[in-house]
Design an enzyme around this catalytic site. Structure first.
Site, short mmCIF file in Angstrom:
data_model
loop_
_atom_site.label_atom_id
_atom_site.label_comp_id
_atom_site.label_asym_id
_atom_site.label_seq_id
_atom_site.Cartn_x
_atom_site.Cartn_y
_atom_site.Cartn_z
N GLU A 60 9.76 0.98 10.79
CA GLU A 60 10.78 2.02 10.56
C GLU A 60 10.02 3.33 10.73
O GLU A 60 9.26 3.72 9.84
CB GLU A 60 11.32 1.98 9.13
CG GLU A 60 11.74 0.62 8.63
CD GLU A 60 13.10 0.20 9.10
OE1 GLU A 60 13.85 1.06 9.59
OE2 GLU A 60 13.40 -0.99 9.00
N GLU A 107 9.01 15.67 15.79
CA GLU A 107 9.41 15.52 14.39
C GLU A 107 8.58 16.47 13.53
O GLU A 107 7.35 16.34 13.46
CB GLU A 107 9.19 14.09 13.92
CG GLU A 107 9.70 13.87 12.50
CD GLU A 107 9.47 12.46 11.98
OE1 GLU A 107 8.37 11.92 12.17
OE2 GLU A 107 10.39 11.92 11.35
N LYS A 152 0.85 -1.20 0.00
CA LYS A 152 0.00 0.00 0.00
C LYS A 152 0.88 1.24 0.00
O LYS A 152 1.55 1.54 0.98
CB LYS A 152 -0.91 0.06 1.23
CG LYS A 152 -1.94 1.19 1.08
CD LYS A 152 -2.59 1.62 2.35
CE LYS A 152 -1.94 2.81 3.00
NZ LYS A 152 -1.94 4.05 2.19
N CYS A 212 13.24 10.91 7.18
CA CYS A 212 13.08 10.42 8.56
C CYS A 212 14.35 10.63 9.37
O CYS A 212 14.30 10.90 10.56
CB CYS A 212 12.69 8.96 8.55
SG CYS A 212 13.81 7.97 7.59
P1 NAD Z 1 2.18 8.09 8.11
O1 NAD Z 1 2.52 7.27 9.29
O2 NAD Z 1 1.11 9.09 8.23
O3 NAD Z 1 1.77 7.17 6.88
C1 NAD Z 1 2.58 6.09 6.46
C2 NAD Z 1 1.69 5.05 5.83
O4 NAD Z 1 0.79 4.55 6.81
C3 NAD Z 1 0.83 5.60 4.68
O5 NAD Z 1 0.76 4.63 3.65
C4 NAD Z 1 -0.51 5.79 5.34
O6 NAD Z 1 -1.59 5.69 4.44
C5 NAD Z 1 -0.55 4.65 6.33
N1 NAD Z 1 -1.46 4.89 7.45
C6 NAD Z 1 -1.83 6.10 7.97
N2 NAD Z 1 -2.71 5.92 8.98
C7 NAD Z 1 -2.90 4.59 9.11
C8 NAD Z 1 -3.69 3.78 9.98
N3 NAD Z 1 -4.47 4.32 10.90
N4 NAD Z 1 -3.64 2.45 9.82
C9 NAD Z 1 -2.86 1.89 8.87
N5 NAD Z 1 -2.10 2.59 8.02
C10 NAD Z 1 -2.11 3.93 8.14
O7 NAD Z 1 3.55 8.74 7.63
P2 NAD Z 1 3.79 9.73 6.41
O8 NAD Z 1 3.25 11.05 6.79
O9 NAD Z 1 3.38 9.10 5.13
O10 NAD Z 1 5.39 9.77 6.36
C11 NAD Z 1 6.12 10.51 7.25
C12 NAD Z 1 6.64 9.65 8.38
O11 NAD Z 1 7.37 8.54 7.88
C13 NAD Z 1 7.60 10.40 9.27
O12 NAD Z 1 7.31 10.13 10.61
C14 NAD Z 1 8.95 9.81 8.89
O13 NAD Z 1 9.93 9.91 9.88
C15 NAD Z 1 8.60 8.41 8.60
N6 NAD Z 1 9.64 7.78 7.78
C16 NAD Z 1 10.47 6.87 8.38
C17 NAD Z 1 11.49 6.25 7.65
C18 NAD Z 1 12.42 5.24 8.29
O14 NAD Z 1 13.03 4.46 7.56
N7 NAD Z 1 12.55 5.21 9.61
C19 NAD Z 1 11.65 6.57 6.29
C20 NAD Z 1 10.79 7.50 5.71
C21 NAD Z 1 9.77 8.09 6.47
#
Ligand code: NAD
Length: 495
Positions: free
Chosen positions: A266, A399, A190, A301
């Site tokens: 992650e 963050e 997804k 991230c």
């Molecule tokens: P997010 O957590 O909002 O979304 C990530 C994914 O989770 C998306 O596909 C989203 O649709 C899904 N999602 C959202 N709510 C959900 C729920 N209730 N149940 C199931 N799935 C759900 O994150 P984002 O805004 O897309 O990305 C930013 C975040 O990602 C930041 O916190 C960043 O640090 C993190 N990030 C981490 C890494 C790493 O490797 N540690 C790498 C890139 C980004």
């Protein structure tokens, strides 16, 4: 070849985005025909109406994945077949480099030149790494009593659910897919709702490369519906997630409330960059410090979003970082002059803007600090440096995931380490010093997944990437990624 804005625009104009879900080797509409829009943050214009999947599509995708897995068409295919297929996909990614770079740039605002120079070739290279690794992994024969032999092998786990963010749409998909597929699993992916297009095109390229039907399925849709359905699905064996810590926690509870699928997270970060007064080259360190927060609009991230600088050099160092920030040209991501694009969407820009206000109230804004409207889009944020923030204030601990650097001064090594550790996250940190003992001492004490010394955000396909504490516990990249997507199986034979 250097491309002008018009060249990239011509590629964008010729794009035909894939907008349906990809299930069992075919593009299909969501069952109720529902779609949602994906928007170009650089213009605010609708890019495409993309199938908005729900429980029914997740069920179909998991069934297709399970069926393909059980059939053995991929899970028991020879290592040569898997290697050839993934290598072919890697080649197809390179053959479609411009299109994929433009797609991610349009979907989430990153500079197209960076997508073309880093994200797309990086994705192809990572895929090639895992394709090549398939037949380099061997099992174990441990010591057992006379008259017996035990074979310990790494076996694929079955159906992998992968839920990814929008900051590196293609690359995040590849970080998950490459080791999962190389190990022989089938996958339901997804993408983030903001950036589904490259994952859908990738699925099509995978089919072209010869990946059998059902082995890779892509279900675009919202997190609370599709993401949750994947997290809760009783027939998914492993869940791999990159995204926020808040949503990561949800996946842990989905697993507990469903089938106890393995969950690998992650999550977020608030990485500290510790700059000591004994650095060799102040200007170089300042240039890296700026790059570590402003690259990819700060939507990284492991961005070094906290700059911890020793007091003796603070004034000079901050001035050098501010000069770097002011030199950044915010603009349309296709414009070769731009060195920073828009944030992913208006909602995220609103959130980051809130932090600009909080930062200005609690500290002082040394560079940037404003939201910008460019060519009709208000998704742009100036590269911002905030000094004088209390180390435990919200902008210095939460963050932000945008181009906002919090600067904190320190006197001693102990103090710098204590401030660095004052975070719910533990993804990465950087240390700048010309004293080798200090480099080792400080990096030993920093409790984070990766410490970069005299550089920032060091990362490569051969080294594991991931964090501790609220940053999660999975490791992407390197051969260690196979640990997520395989299980140890013992066969004990008495003879
Ligand atoms: P997010 O957590 O909002 O979304 C990530 C994914 O989770 C998306 O596909 C989203 O649709 C899904 N999602 C959202 N709510 C959900 C729920 N209730 N149940 C199931 N799935 C759900 O994150 P984002 O805004 O897309 O990305 C930013 C975040 O990602 C930041 O916190 C960043 O640090 C993190 N990030 C981490 C890494 C790493 O490797 N540690 C790498 C890139 C980004």
């Amino acid at each position: 070849m250097t491309r002008e804005r018009a060249d990239w625009q011509a590629i964008a104009d010729s794009l035909v985005p894939r907008t349906q879900a990809f299930i069992n080797g075919a593009f299909v509409d969501a069952r109720d025909g529902r779609t949602s829009t994906t928007i170009d943050p650089a213009t605010g214009k609708v890019l495409a109406n993309v199938a908005e999947c729900g429980d029914a599509e997740v069920d179909s995708a998991v069934l297709a994945a399970r069926t393909s897995f059980e059939s053995g068409v991929w899970s028991r295919a020879s290592s040569d077949t898997r290697k050839a297929t993934l290598s072919k996909l890697s080649e197809l990614i390179m053959a479609n480099l411009d299109e994929l770079a433009v797609t991610d740039s349009l979907d989430m605002g990153k500079l197209v030149t960076e997508a073309a120079a880093i994200d797309v070739p990086g994705s192809a290279m990572i895929l090639q790494f895992y394709a090549e690794a398939i037949d380099k992994l061997a099992g174990e024969i441990p010591v057992t009593p006379p008259g017996s032999v035990a074979l310990v092998r790494r076996v694929p786990l079955g159906v992998v659910g992968a839920v990814i963010p929008w900051n590196y749409p293609l690359e995040m998909a590849i970080w998950k897919l490459a080791p999962a597929l190389a190990a022989g699993n089938s996958v339901v992916l997804k993408p983030a709702e903001q950036s589904p297009l490259s994952a859908l095109r990738l699925a099509e390229l995978a089919a072209e490369a010869g990946l059998p039907d059902g082995v890779l399925n892509v279900v675009p849709g919202r997190g609370e519906t599709v993401g949750k359905a994947i997290g809760m699905h009783p027939d998914i064996d492993v869940l791999t997630f990159t995204g926020s810590t808040e949503v990561g926690k949800k996946f842990m509870s989905y697993s507990g409330a469903s089938n106890l699928k393995q969950v690998w997270l992650e999550c977020g970060g608030k990485s500290a960059n510790l700059v000591f007064a004994d650095i060799e080259d102040l200007n170089e360190a300042a240039e890296f410090a700026a790059r570590a927060i402003f690259f990819n609009q700060g939507e990284v991230c492991s961005a070094n979003s906290r700059l911890l600088v020793q007091r003796e050099i603070a004034a000079e160092f901050i001035a050098a970082v501010v000069a770097q920030a002011k030199a950044i040209k915010v603009g349309h991501p296709f414009d070769p002059e731009s060195t920073m694009g828009p944030l992913v969407d208006r909602g995220h820009a609103d959130r980051v803007e809130q932090y600009l206000g909080d930062g200005a109230a609690l500290g002082s804004v040394a560079a940037g600090g404003r939201r910008l409207t460019i060519e009709g889009s208000d998704c742009y944020i100036e590269p911002t440096v905030i000094t004088g923030l209390p180390f435990d204030s919200a902008p210095a601990t939460e963050e932000i995931f945008g181009p906002v650097l919090s600067v904190i001064e320190f006197d001693t090594e102990d103090e710098a380490i204590a401030i660095a550790h004052n975070s719910e996250y533990a993804l990465a940190a950087s240390v700048w010093t010309s004293n080798i003992s200090r480099a080792h001492r400080v990096s030993d004490r920093l409790h984070v997944g990766t410490v970069s010394v005299n550089t920032v955000d060091a990362l490569g396909v051969t080294t594991p990437f991931g964090g501790f504490k609220g940053s999660g516990f999975g490791r992407d990249l390197s051969l260690h990624a196979f640990e997520k997507f395989t299980g140890l199986k013992t066969t004990w034979i008495r003879y």
